[in-house]
Scaffold this active site. Sequence first.
Site, PDB file in Angstrom:
ATOM      1  CG  LEU A  36      66.258  38.033  47.541  1.00  0.00           C
ATOM      2  CD1 LEU A  36      65.474  37.876  46.242  1.00  0.00           C
ATOM      3  CD2 LEU A  36      67.681  38.466  47.254  1.00  0.00           C
ATOM      4  CE1 TYR A  88      58.442  42.483  51.960  1.00  0.00           C
ATOM      5  CE2 TYR A  88      57.454  44.238  50.673  1.00  0.00           C
ATOM      6  CZ  TYR A  88      57.624  43.595  51.877  1.00  0.00           C
ATOM      7  OH  TYR A  88      56.970  44.057  53.003  1.00  0.00           O
ATOM      8  CB  CYS A  89      61.786  38.451  50.736  1.00  0.00           C
ATOM      9  SG  CYS A  89      62.845  37.264  51.608  1.00  0.00           S
ATOM     10  N   PRO A  90      60.396  36.420  47.893  1.00  0.00           N
ATOM     11  CG  PRO A  90      60.522  35.859  45.628  1.00  0.00           C
ATOM     12  CD  PRO A  90      60.892  36.939  46.607  1.00  0.00           C
ATOM     13  CE  LYS A 101      56.187  37.228  51.426  1.00  0.00           C
ATOM     14  NZ  LYS A 101      57.437  37.046  50.643  1.00  0.00           N
TER      15      LYS A 101
END
Length: 282
Positions: free
Chosen positions: A93, A151-153, A164
């Site tokens: 994502l 975001y974008c896991p 992260k």
Amino acid sequence: MNEAQQLLRQAQWRIIDQTGLGPQFGALQSFGIDDTLCASVGTGLAPATARAWVHHKTIVLGIQDTKLPHLKDGLQFLKEQGYSYIVRNSGGLAVVLDEGVLNLTLVLPEKDRGIEINRGYEAMFLLIKQMFADFSEAGHEIEAYEIAESYCPGSYDLSIAGKKFAGISQRRLKNGVAVQIYLCVTGSGAKRAEIIKDFYEKSKKGEQTKIKYPNINPNVMASLSELLGVNISVADCLLRFLKSIKEFGGQINSGQLTQQEIPLFSDYYDRVVERNHKMLTT
């Protein structure tokens, strides 16, 4: 030697450094280059290749992001914040790229046995751990597991103390595998996360969606400089990258696209541009 180490221990590595090309170097060019390298490395035209690259103020969307119910409002918000945006051709994502984010790609030939997906992820994870081994020894252990509120896991989110700083994706084409990672090196990880959080809020407007988008908590994201407590730069990380690749053995050569690859790039770049346009207009 485990399988991830075997992937990193290539007889020859070509290094392509594109970190200094500046704001005119667009993210669509990067994805066209990685497709080109997949094709040339996968078919034996070129050796295993490691590429480093930086883009200025760009949001890289995933294919699923194009299904957001109010995407146009989200994209307008990104424009107002001074970001350009593209849709990438690998998984995941939305992520933020800027001059404080170092992107690395390892392009490997699949050969006969093929490269299982997790093996590619493990190779990149091993390389990053090697790059920052001195900090790990000082107590800053790098871990790989999903940070769900980032975001974008993904299952190979890289973090220190639960925050992260990097995410990994893969692209496969013509018997070549491109393992890509973004490393948030400098700046505020939370501020980058705020941009994506606001993008989703304006693109969803509270509507229920079939696709699950992350409920972003900016406090779970940070840059390496923040996490390590030192002013580490993109250039510092690039040197660590080159040193670590060398430590796994094999010959290291600096290079760019070859005369055989340049026409391939023209074709793959056109495909990326066309596909990106289609994704953002349908």
